[in-house]
Design an enzyme around this catalytic site. Sequence first.
Site, PDB file in Angstrom:
ATOM      1  N   GLY A 240     -12.441  -6.000  -1.862  1.00 62.71           N
ATOM      2  CA  GLY A 240     -12.084  -4.577  -2.653  1.00 62.71           C
ATOM      3  C   GLY A 240     -13.347  -4.472  -3.243  1.00 62.71           C
ATOM      4  O   GLY A 240     -14.892  -4.889  -3.652  1.00 62.71           O
TER       5      GLY A 240
ATOM      6  N   ASP B 132       0.451  -1.127   0.107  1.00 63.14           N
ATOM      7  CA  ASP B 132       0.048   0.335   0.131  1.00 63.14           C
ATOM      8  C   ASP B 132       0.924   1.365   0.021  1.00 63.14           C
ATOM      9  O   ASP B 132       0.575   2.473  -0.848  1.00 63.14           O
ATOM     10  CB  ASP B 132      -0.636  -0.343   1.208  1.00 63.14           C
ATOM     11  CG  ASP B 132      -1.725  -1.044   1.444  1.00 63.14           C
ATOM     12  OD1 ASP B 132      -2.836  -0.764   1.324  1.00 63.14           O
ATOM     13  OD2 ASP B 132      -1.606  -2.344   1.950  1.00 63.14           O
TER      14      ASP B 132
ATOM     15  N   THR C 246      -6.937  -4.358   1.331  1.00 71.15           N
ATOM     16  CA  THR C 246      -5.267  -4.909   2.034  1.00 71.15           C
ATOM     17  C   THR C 246      -5.424  -6.475   2.655  1.00 71.15           C
ATOM     18  O   THR C 246      -4.944  -7.262   2.416  1.00 71.15           O
ATOM     19  CB  THR C 246      -5.204  -4.105   2.568  1.00 71.15           C
ATOM     20  OG1 THR C 246      -5.018  -2.552   1.521  1.00 71.15           O
ATOM     21  CG2 THR C 246      -3.970  -4.107   3.383  1.00 71.15           C
TER      22      THR C 246
ATOM     23  N   ASP D  30     -12.069   4.146  -3.101  1.00 72.62           N
ATOM     24  CA  ASP D  30     -12.570   3.186  -2.684  1.00 72.62           C
ATOM     25  C   ASP D  30     -13.615   3.016  -4.673  1.00 72.62           C
ATOM     26  O   ASP D  30     -13.843   1.638  -5.200  1.00 72.62           O
ATOM     27  CB  ASP D  30     -13.553   2.243  -2.181  1.00 72.62           C
ATOM     28  CG  ASP D  30     -12.493   2.048  -0.705  1.00 72.62           C
ATOM     29  OD1 ASP D  30     -11.237   1.318  -1.148  1.00 72.62           O
ATOM     30  OD2 ASP D  30     -12.871   2.547   0.560  1.00 72.62           O
TER      31      ASP D  30
HETATM   32  P1  AMP Z   1     -14.566  -4.718   1.631  1.00 69.72           P
HETATM   33  O1  AMP Z   1     -15.743  -4.396   0.551  1.00 69.72           O
HETATM   34  O2  AMP Z   1     -14.590  -5.072   2.764  1.00 69.72           O
HETATM   35  O3  AMP Z   1     -13.336  -5.169   0.900  1.00 69.72           O
HETATM   36  O4  AMP Z   1     -14.644  -2.982   1.643  1.00 69.72           O
HETATM   37  C1  AMP Z   1     -14.482  -2.381   0.382  1.00 69.72           C
HETATM   38  C2  AMP Z   1     -13.397  -0.651   1.069  1.00 69.72           C
HETATM   39  O5  AMP Z   1     -14.121  -0.381   1.812  1.00 69.72           O
HETATM   40  C3  AMP Z   1     -11.946  -1.224   0.560  1.00 69.72           C
HETATM   41  O6  AMP Z   1     -10.742  -0.360   1.285  1.00 69.72           O
HETATM   42  C4  AMP Z   1     -12.588  -1.571   2.600  1.00 69.72           C
HETATM   43  O7  AMP Z   1     -10.651  -1.141   3.576  1.00 69.72           O
HETATM   44  C5  AMP Z   1     -12.611  -0.241   3.053  1.00 69.72           C
HETATM   45  N1  AMP Z   1     -13.869  -0.527   3.888  1.00 69.72           N
HETATM   46  C6  AMP Z   1     -15.100  -0.789   3.820  1.00 69.72           C
HETATM   47  N2  AMP Z   1     -15.981  -0.991   5.233  1.00 69.72           N
HETATM   48  C7  AMP Z   1     -14.822  -0.215   5.699  1.00 69.72           C
HETATM   49  C8  AMP Z   1     -14.694  -0.162   7.495  1.00 69.72           C
HETATM   50  N3  AMP Z   1     -15.791  -0.826   8.072  1.00 69.72           N
HETATM   51  N4  AMP Z   1     -13.811  -0.040   7.707  1.00 69.72           N
HETATM   52  C9  AMP Z   1     -12.398   0.020   7.698  1.00 69.72           C
HETATM   53  N5  AMP Z   1     -12.631   0.322   5.966  1.00 69.72           N
HETATM   54  C10 AMP Z   1     -13.814   0.203   5.212  1.00 69.72           C
HETATM   55 MG    MG Z   2     -10.003   0.496  -0.619  1.00 64.78          MG
HETATM   56 MG    MG Z   3      -6.566   0.508  -0.171  1.00 65.99          MG
END
Ligand code: AMP
Ligand code: MG
Ligand code: MG
Length: 308
Positions: A218, A49, A120, A245
């Site tokens: 992601g 990252d 990540t 994102d």
């Molecule tokens: P995910 O679908 O959980 O992979 O989330 C998609 C993106 O949003 C990734 O970059 C995650 O790090 C971020 N994200 C989603 N929910 C959270 C959370 N509760 N705390 C931190 N980052 C989140």
């Molecule tokens: Mg992200």
């Molecule tokens: Mg990231």
Amino acid sequence: MSSSPLLMRLLSASVGLSHRAGKIIRDIIKTGDLGIHDKGFDDLQTEADRSVQRCIIGSLQQHFPKISIVGEEDLSYDSEMQKFLEKDFSQDVLALNCPDNLKNVKENEVIVWVDPLDGTKEFTQGLLDHVTVLIGISVNGNAVGGVVYQPYYNYQAQPPTTLGRCIWGMVGLGTHGMEKKSPPEGKNIITTTRSHSDPKVAGAITACEPTEVMRVGGAGHKVLLVCEGIAHAYVFASKGCKKWDTCAPEGILRAMGGSLTDLHGNDIVYRLDVPRPNLTGVVATLENHDWYINKIPEDIKALFAAPS
Ligand code: AMP
Ligand code: MG
Ligand code: MG
């Protein structure tokens, strides 16, 4: 090259940088030490990252010093910067004509949103195909284009073939690197988070009557599943997704004619004076967007009130 419109130069630099980013990620995996650092609850950062963000933002700042760039990680840029030359820009992008409405866009209208490594958590768990590099371009608050690079696309293919895939697009220019495909009829496949779920996330999904739920990592990866017709919708009733994102995937999805909005069906606004988190949730579809927005219950929507 310098005679090309600003947005074409920016997109071509972003495509070139995404390839370099993919190599950085693959090289770090090979070292066997991800350098994991916990930024807070359920929010990890690795050396990949950090290095990728330094490469992308350091290089973009060098070539486009008057453009605002927002990256996920909080870093300095004074070291570890490899030189990124104009010859490394994508010539495929520069060969195309800029859409008329974007030809005269000025530096002060543009913000670039960089997620150096999306997914990540999954990256640290070895789910390498969930990982993407995201470089999104917004103009006057709207996502108009972006690059999504998958460093491990094809990594389990037999026989082995070229590793990595770069998808890029711009509204009015189309999408490159991926075929748009409608999702299967008679099914309703919804993709959502696998590592950031809660009762609201689950409640919104159930209300959309899925025949199947794909829980993968992601935001970039999930929007690509929608673009390729593998999922009908990405539904995320959470405040966890940030502007970096969604900007790049939204630019590509919109370039295909799809939609990415909040849970109310409102556009996400990519400006510096708007909070970084997408506080009113995310819904992405290629088709039938309003159907999903209407299915999400009012009591869930009320927990994600649109700012007045
Ligand atoms: P995910 O679908 O959980 O992979 O989330 C998609 C993106 O949003 C990734 O970059 C995650 O790090 C971020 N994200 C989603 N929910 C959270 C959370 N509760 N705390 C931190 N980052 C989140
Ligand atoms: Mg992200
Ligand atoms: Mg990231």
